[in-house]
Design a protein around this motif. Structure first.
Motif, short mmCIF file in Angstrom:
data_model
loop_
_atom_site.label_atom_id
_atom_site.label_comp_id
_atom_site.label_asym_id
_atom_site.label_seq_id
_atom_site.Cartn_x
_atom_site.Cartn_y
_atom_site.Cartn_z
N VAL A 197 -1.29 -0.91 -6.08
CA VAL A 197 -2.68 -1.25 -5.76
C VAL A 197 -3.10 -2.57 -6.40
O VAL A 197 -3.80 -3.37 -5.77
N HIS B 85 0.84 -1.20 0.00
CA HIS B 85 0.00 0.00 0.00
C HIS B 85 0.87 1.25 0.00
O HIS B 85 0.63 2.20 -0.75
N ASP C 265 -9.04 2.42 -3.12
CA ASP C 265 -7.88 3.00 -3.82
C ASP C 265 -7.92 2.64 -5.31
O ASP C 265 -7.64 3.49 -6.16
#
Length: 122
Positions: A69, A64, A100
């Motif tokens: 991602v 992260h 995200d």
């Protein structure tokens, strides 16, 4: 009265003499090449303990932080499915990765809504 030698002293004397004779015999065998000198083997060190298994949460957090991602989402999907139950630490990170990933897409992208729903179900 005659003095009798102590039996223990006699046994010790014979043992010491026998030890010397045995050492002489072994040395003569070594000198003639019939035998080799005994050397005690080096003690083998104890193996190092196995390293602890990597902490998956730390690995997820590192992905992260690196902004990877896609890899993070793939690994969290597997971890969520393989956990055999609900692991809050994994599920929270899974939902965050879905958010995200959806935010990285264009607003009109069809996959965006699917990722949001996937994150809500995590």
């Amino acid at each position: 009265p005659p003095i009798t030698p102590d039996v223990v002293d006699l046994i010790d004397a014979v043992a010491t003499e026998s030890e010397g004779v045995l050492e002489a015999v072994v040395q003569s065998l070594v000198d003639r090449g019939v035998a080799v000198q005994f050397e005690a083997p080096e003690p083998t060190p104890a193996p190092a303990p196995a390293p602890p298994p990597p902490d998956p949460i730390s690995k997820f957090d590192a992905l992260h932080a690196a902004g990877d991602v896609d890899a993070l989402l793939a690994q969290l999907r597997d971890a969520s499915r393989d956990s055999g139950g609900v692991d809050d630490a994994i599920e929270w990170r899974y939902a965050r990765a879905c958010l995200d990933a959806s935010n990285a897409l264009a607003e009109a992208a069809p996959a965006r809504e699917g990722l949001v729903m996937e994150g809500l179900e995590a």
